[in-house]
Write a protein that holds these residues in place. Sequence first.
Motif, short mmCIF file in Angstrom:
data_model
loop_
_atom_site.label_atom_id
_atom_site.label_comp_id
_atom_site.label_asym_id
_atom_site.label_seq_id
_atom_site.Cartn_x
_atom_site.Cartn_y
_atom_site.Cartn_z
N GLY A 66 -40.55 -4.41 71.12
CA GLY A 66 -40.05 -4.37 69.74
C GLY A 66 -38.91 -5.35 69.54
O GLY A 66 -38.08 -5.53 70.43
N VAL A 67 -38.88 -5.98 68.38
CA VAL A 67 -37.78 -6.86 67.99
C VAL A 67 -37.34 -6.42 66.60
O VAL A 67 -38.17 -6.23 65.71
N ARG A 68 -36.03 -6.26 66.44
CA ARG A 68 -35.49 -5.80 65.16
C ARG A 68 -34.26 -6.63 64.81
O ARG A 68 -33.40 -6.87 65.65
N LEU A 69 -34.19 -7.06 63.55
CA LEU A 69 -33.03 -7.77 63.00
C LEU A 69 -32.43 -6.90 61.90
O LEU A 69 -33.18 -6.35 61.09
N ALA A 70 -31.12 -6.82 61.85
CA ALA A 70 -30.47 -6.08 60.77
C ALA A 70 -29.17 -6.79 60.40
O ALA A 70 -28.37 -7.12 61.28
N ARG A 71 -28.99 -7.02 59.10
CA ARG A 71 -27.74 -7.59 58.60
C ARG A 71 -26.78 -6.46 58.33
O ARG A 71 -27.16 -5.43 57.75
N ARG A 72 -25.53 -6.65 58.74
CA ARG A 72 -24.51 -5.64 58.49
C ARG A 72 -23.29 -6.34 57.91
O ARG A 72 -22.81 -7.31 58.50
N PRO A 73 -22.79 -5.83 56.83
CA PRO A 73 -21.55 -6.43 56.32
C PRO A 73 -20.38 -6.00 57.20
O PRO A 73 -20.21 -4.83 57.47
#
Length: 136
Positions: A66-73
Amino acid sequence: MIGVIDGEGGCAEWVFPAAPDAVGTARSLVRRTLREWELDSVGDIAALLVSELVTNALRHATGPIGVRLARRPAGPGGVLLVEVSDPLRDPPRERVARPGDEDGRGLQLVASSASRWGTRPGEVGKTVWFELAVPG
């Protein structure tokens, strides 16, 4: 490959079979997604580090990756969280590669390039994650 992209929430996720073409496909999808999110500034390093971690998963585990990207401020530009999961429970180990070694540098590269990184166990297997600061 199974993929989910939530452009509004800043999250993208894929699952790849444990096959050699997973590395190139993951790298391409990471670059494309970050370009769409206008995060080109971290696209090359994110793709390189994902390549290293997916390659490690292929070498040491069987089953889906699995590969996951998440933007977080956070801070002026925010943070990009990248996760690579595999079904092997054993955490990765950093090791010192000798000049002639052909492998053993992936986690050193992650550690030196990411603002933070680590591992955590999952219900099945583990996740190796890293964060990259996103310029504002």
